[in-house]
Design a protein around this motif. Structure first.
Motif: not given
Length: 94
Positions: A20-26, A29-34
């Motif tokens: 869950v933690k790794v999925s949230y972080e991913a 990071l995807f939102v930050d990248l976009e």
């Protein structure tokens, strides 16, 4: 067997929480990248717009018009041109 089951249950819960933690972080990071990609596109559009404005502002006709209108300058001609000749210094050897 109960001890092994307890250890496996703890390992399962821990791996689930880690997942869950790794999925949230991913996702974060995807939102930050976009967001960064959108900002890059905006900056590139601003750069193109500013470059076009710079080219427009630097045209010969615009510079001449601004010099004539705002600075009261006029084009040089033979009647208004004064030539200054430098006198040679006394005692100078040639």
């Amino acid at each position: 067997m109960t001890r092994l089951s307890t250890v496996l249950l703890i390992a399962l819960v821990a791996s689930g929480l880690y997942l869950v933690k790794v999925s949230y972080e991913a996702r974060r990071l995807f939102v930050d990248l976009e967001r960064a990609k959108a900002e890059e596109q905006q900056l590139q559009a601003d750069e193109r717009r500013l470059e076009a404005e710079r080219r427009t502002a630097a045209t010969h006709l615009r510079v001449e018009r601004v010099a004539r209108d705002k600075l009261n300058m006029r084009q040089a001609n033979a009647e208004t041109t004064v030539y200054v000749a430098e006198k040679p210094a006394s005692g100078a050897s040639r």
